[in-house]
Enzyme design. Structure first.
Site, PDB file in Angstrom:
ATOM      1  N   GLU A  60      42.019  36.911  35.013  1.00 24.39           N
ATOM      2  CA  GLU A  60      42.177  38.058  35.907  1.00 24.39           C
ATOM      3  C   GLU A  60      43.577  38.116  36.532  1.00 24.39           C
ATOM      4  O   GLU A  60      44.083  39.189  36.844  1.00 24.39           O
ATOM      5  CB  GLU A  60      41.116  38.036  37.005  1.00 24.39           C
ATOM      6  CG  GLU A  60      39.705  38.328  36.510  1.00 24.39           C
ATOM      7  CD  GLU A  60      38.968  37.102  35.994  1.00 24.39           C
ATOM      8  OE1 GLU A  60      39.586  36.014  35.891  1.00 24.39           O
ATOM      9  OE2 GLU A  60      37.763  37.210  35.697  1.00 24.39           O
ATOM     10  N   PHE A 122      24.914  34.823  43.712  1.00 22.09           N
ATOM     11  CA  PHE A 122      25.700  34.339  42.575  1.00 22.09           C
ATOM     12  C   PHE A 122      26.954  35.211  42.395  1.00 22.09           C
ATOM     13  O   PHE A 122      26.869  36.426  42.402  1.00 22.09           O
ATOM     14  CB  PHE A 122      24.853  34.367  41.303  1.00 22.09           C
ATOM     15  CG  PHE A 122      25.621  33.945  40.079  1.00 22.09           C
ATOM     16  CD1 PHE A 122      26.114  32.654  39.966  1.00 22.09           C
ATOM     17  CD2 PHE A 122      25.882  34.850  39.068  1.00 22.09           C
ATOM     18  CE1 PHE A 122      26.842  32.265  38.860  1.00 22.09           C
ATOM     19  CE2 PHE A 122      26.619  34.471  37.949  1.00 22.09           C
ATOM     20  CZ  PHE A 122      27.102  33.180  37.841  1.00 22.09           C
ATOM     21  N   GLN A 123      28.081  34.578  42.261  1.00 21.15           N
ATOM     22  CA  GLN A 123      29.379  35.251  42.093  1.00 21.15           C
ATOM     23  C   GLN A 123      29.684  36.227  43.227  1.00 21.15           C
ATOM     24  O   GLN A 123      30.224  37.294  43.005  1.00 21.15           O
ATOM     25  CB  GLN A 123      29.476  35.930  40.721  1.00 21.15           C
ATOM     26  CG  GLN A 123      29.497  34.901  39.586  1.00 21.15           C
ATOM     27  CD  GLN A 123      29.980  35.458  38.261  1.00 21.15           C
ATOM     28  OE1 GLN A 123      29.767  36.619  37.956  1.00 21.15           O
ATOM     29  NE2 GLN A 123      30.632  34.620  37.465  1.00 21.15           N
ATOM     30  N   LYS A 172      27.314  46.406  42.804  1.00 17.52           N
ATOM     31  CA  LYS A 172      26.651  46.689  41.528  1.00 17.52           C
ATOM     32  C   LYS A 172      25.616  47.810  41.650  1.00 17.52           C
ATOM     33  O   LYS A 172      25.544  48.683  40.788  1.00 17.52           O
ATOM     34  CB  LYS A 172      25.968  45.407  41.033  1.00 17.52           C
ATOM     35  CG  LYS A 172      25.466  45.522  39.609  1.00 17.52           C
ATOM     36  CD  LYS A 172      24.972  44.190  39.082  1.00 17.52           C
ATOM     37  CE  LYS A 172      24.488  44.370  37.643  1.00 17.52           C
ATOM     38  NZ  LYS A 172      24.072  43.100  37.048  1.00 17.52           N
ATOM     39  N   MET A 479      64.824  24.747  39.320  1.00 14.14           N
ATOM     40  CA  MET A 479      65.330  25.135  40.637  1.00 14.14           C
ATOM     41  C   MET A 479      64.970  24.095  41.687  1.00 14.14           C
ATOM     42  O   MET A 479      65.783  23.770  42.557  1.00 14.14           O
ATOM     43  CB  MET A 479      64.780  26.521  41.018  1.00 14.14           C
ATOM     44  CG  MET A 479      65.406  27.109  42.266  1.00 14.14           C
ATOM     45  SD  MET A 479      67.208  27.290  42.111  1.00 14.14           S
ATOM     46  CE  MET A 479      67.351  29.029  41.668  1.00 14.14           C
TER      47      MET A 479
END
Lengths: 588, 175
Positions: A60, A122-123, A172, A479
């Site tokens: 993602e 969940f999630q 959802k 760097m």
């Protein structure tokens, strides 16, 4: 008795269908995303849609950086779509990056059903809470009847005023609920009315300062490109004869082939641009925000100058450096207002002085048998002549890409400037490639950064995205190593790193891969990579301990500037090179 | 809803009372409070409640800072998308009130003394038991401070105190 059945003139649609229709209304043609449980309904609605291309990234974070790259290269908003929980939290770095660099993106996240919110479902993650400080605005859609208007508003907020990321969280069940689709034609928000025109009283004050100045400098930032004002800025500089220095994000706003160009300013800016800013009597900041990497110690920045500041975000005015004449407005509009009101200044002596500085202190490096990143960048600059989209990652190569590539056009230099996100380049270049099919796309990373979003090689291969992937491998986080060398008594703590065989890695992904280890190979390999259609991976084994100069150490003043040392001895691959030649370039 | 926090501050920084009107939307208080903590601004008190228009909330913020910081606070408040209007009341004539509920442990001996103090401050006894009285005090922050100070020698069991609410004064007569 007649039975009344409720008949609707329009078909009822699910939230998921409304979502897709809304994106089409917003003329979104590409979405970068990753499906999951909470957005499975949306993905089902996307399945039949040919107006929108969906690019399945492999993470993602990659989706959000790709949306950023698309937005930066095209000027249109970028769109990412991810699932709830980990899908949403994986977008956080990309969103923070877009927030720091004012990139218009809209990120849609799935969310668990409304009745489950707060239940540790969940999630489930409170992504609206998590992203509140790193979005321009965010929304949780609680009612399908508000969905279309919210999406309309999200795009409006993301793209107007000072652009930025907007997140829309989509539960959802809301997306499964049906209602009639109607997309609002206009947006009217009583609490958000960005004003774009500069106030004439402020313009008058600015013009008076400009007319009086003998040693003016234009300090041009990314806001100029965001507002599509490169043309106006160029006209303004040429009409008034005012020399131009740009920030990292301003690169491309003014052609670096022009005599008035001084290249980049700041910590790793050119010696002459920093010198000009130090001695100028008028500094005109255009869509720039006086970032600490530009100013160093703020009270010693442009100490002799009156300061004019054009910016659309009032909170940028006098945030870091107190200015004399603020002009709040859209850079393009303000420059259009100013253009007819300004006259040519006699800055011949000032420009001559700067020219002398350029000759005395050009950008330079010692070239030799082994590859310097500066040489690779310079070679690409000479081959592409400004007609390429250069996407850098973060670190030494990023600074050299700012210094040694000659930028001519806006939206051809993409980098993570504000947040400094390693792993930005590869997915951002991929996104840019979908926006600019007319230009070669160069993604450059160090051997550190490339490993942070390496998974997108699969996406690039799958869609044969023509990104030239350059890996500058010095075996170090260069760097950080440079800082440890200069400021931490050369105690190299955890900066040396092992990497894979990138040619074999390229083969594993089915992408042509090459390696160059000697300077004499650079020309051919650059030629070859442009001849190949589609993606290419080139690993450049570069000298290990080269430093980026000039450098104004963090928080210090112009007077502490370290120019490129004349005797820079670079230990190269356990062998001391003797036959070095000095290469110099100047901007403008 | 209100919170009061004590943060060590530069005492040279002036106290400001800022009134913010914002869309009465989910999470609006969080956006404001989060901005203060993200930017490291002092937040002495923040109160929020509905207004005459149910779609609009009024937030009253008491903060400290030098001129540059207050200027940034006002700009950052304006920058929030839900913000309708920000007014720094500090330079206007304005009315302010705080409210405190003070529960004091009493004995038959000191109850009348407490009641006298409450009367002087135009407070109210709103609950009484054999062993306690609860006082309601309203007024400026200073007045509420003062009554608490006067009641301190007695046994203060609990205090619940709001932040400040304020409105601009319309009629400005001679002092």
């Amino acid at each position: 008795m007649t039975q009344h059945t409720p008949t609707s003139p329009q078909r009822q649609m699910t939230g998921a269908e409304i979502f897709v229709r809304s994106l089409i209304e917003e003329k979104v043609d590409i979405v970068f995303g990753y499906p999951g449980g909470a957005v499975i309904g949306i993905y089902d609605a996307l399945h039949d849609i040919s107006d929108i291309t969906h690019i399945l990234t492999r993470h993602e974070q990659g989706a959000v950086h790709a949306a950023e790259g698309y937005a930066k290269a095209s000027g249109k908003p970028g769109v990412a779509l991810v699932t709830s929980g980990p899908g949403a939290t994986n977008t956080v770095t990309g969103i923070a990056d877009a927030y720091m660099d004012s990139i218009p993106i809209v990120v849609f996240t799935g969310q668990v059903a409304l009745k489950l919110i707060g239940n540790d479902a969940f999630q489930e993650a409170d992504i609206v809470g998590i992203t509140r400080p790193i979005t321009k605005h965010n929304y949780l859609v609680r009612d399908v009847n508000e969905l279309a208007a919210t999406i309309r508003e999200a795009f409006y907020v993301a793209t107007t005023g000072r652009p930025g990321p907007v997140l829309v969280d989509l539960p959802k069940d809301v997306m499964a609920t049906k209602t009639v689709f109607s997309y609002p034609k206009t947006v009217k928000m009583r609490s958000y009315v960005p004003h774009t025109e500069g106030h004439q009283k402020q313009l008058d004050k600015a013009i008076a300062l400009i007319e009086k100045s003998k040693r003016p400098v234009l300090y041009v930032g990314g806001g100029t490109i965001l507002s599509n004002a490169a043309e106006e800025l160029t006209k303004f500089a040429r009409k008034t004869n005012i020399p131009v220095t740009t920030t990292l994000h301003g690169l491309g706003a003014f052609p670096e082939s022009d005599e008035l160009s001084m290249g980049m300013l700041g910590m790793h800016g050119t010696w002459y641009s920093n010198t000009a800013v130090n001695y100028c009597d008028l500094l005109i900041a255009v869509g720039a925000r006086f970032d600490d990497r530009v100013t160093g110690k703020t009270d010693a920045f442009a100490p002799e100058a009156k300061k004019i500041h054009i910016d659309i975000d009032p909170s940028n005015i006098s945030k870091n450096v107190k200015v004399d004449v603020p002009i709040v407005g859209d850079v393009k509009k303000v420059l259009q207002q100013l253009l007819p009101q300004v006259t040519a200044l006699d800055t011949k002596d000032w420009i001559q002085t700067i020219k002398n500085w350029k000759e005395e202190h050009p950008l330079r490096y010692k070239n030799g048998k082994y590859i310097r990143m500066q040489h690779v960048i310079q070679t690409i600059s000479e081959v592409t002549k400004g007609n390429a989209v250069m996407v850098s990652d973060v670190g030494q190569h990023q600074m050299w890409m700012a210094q040694f590539y000659r930028y001519i056009h806006p939206r051809t230099h993409l980098t993570s400037g504000g947040l400094g996100t390693m792993g930005f380049s590869l997915p951002a270049a991929m996104g840019a490639a979908f926006a600019r099919k007319d230009l070669p796309i160069i993604s450059m990373s160090g051997d550190g950064g490339i490993q942070m979003n390496l998974q997108e090689l699969a996406t690039i291969r799958e869609h044969n995205v023509p990104v030239k992937i350059l890996i500058m491998n010095n075996g170090y986080l260069g760097m950080v190593r440079q800082w440890q060398e200069l400021f931490w008594r050369k105690r190299y703590s955890h900066v040396e790193m092992f990497g894979p065989d990138y040619v074999k890695l390229a083969a594993a992904y089915g992408i042509p891969g090459f390696r160059a280890t000697l300077t004499e190979e650079v020309d051919d390999i650059v030629k070859k990579m442009f001849e190949i259609e589609g993606p290419v991976i080139v690993e450049f084994k570069v000298v290990k301990e080269e430093n980026v100069y000039p450098m104004i150490p963090a928080g210090q003043t112009y007077h502490e500037i370290i120019d490129v040392p004349n005797e820079q001895t670079v230990p190269v691959n356990d062998e001391q090179e003797t036959d070095l030649s000095l290469v110099t370039i100047t901007k403008g | 809803m209100s919170t009061t926090t004590e943060t060590p501050v530069d005492q040279s920084a002036h106290k400001h009372t800022i009134s913010v009107l914002l869309e009465n939307k989910f999470g609006a208080l969080n956006r404001v409070a989060g901005m203060f903590s993200a930017k490291g601004y002092n937040l002495e008190s923040i109160t929020v409640g509905p207004t005459e228009d149910s779609s609009v909330s009024r937030m009253t913020i008491v903060t400290r800072g030098d001129d540059a910081i207050i200027e940034q606070i006002i700009k950052q408040l304006n920058k929030l998308i839900d913000t309708l209007k920000v007014v720094d009341l500090t330079y206007d004539s304005f009315m302010e009130r705080e409210l405190a509920l003070i529960k004091i442990g009493t004995t038959p001996d000191n109850r009348s003394e407490i009641m006298q103090i409450v009367e002087i401050f135009q407070g109210k006894i709103i609950d009484i038991s054999h062993k306690t009285v609860t006082v309601e005090a309203t007024g400026s922050g200073q007045k509420v401070d003062a009554i608490i100070k006067m009641l301190k020698p007695f046994h203060i069991k609990e205090i619940a105190r709001t932040g400040r609410v304020a409105l601009k004064r319309e009629f400005v007569g001679e002092a």
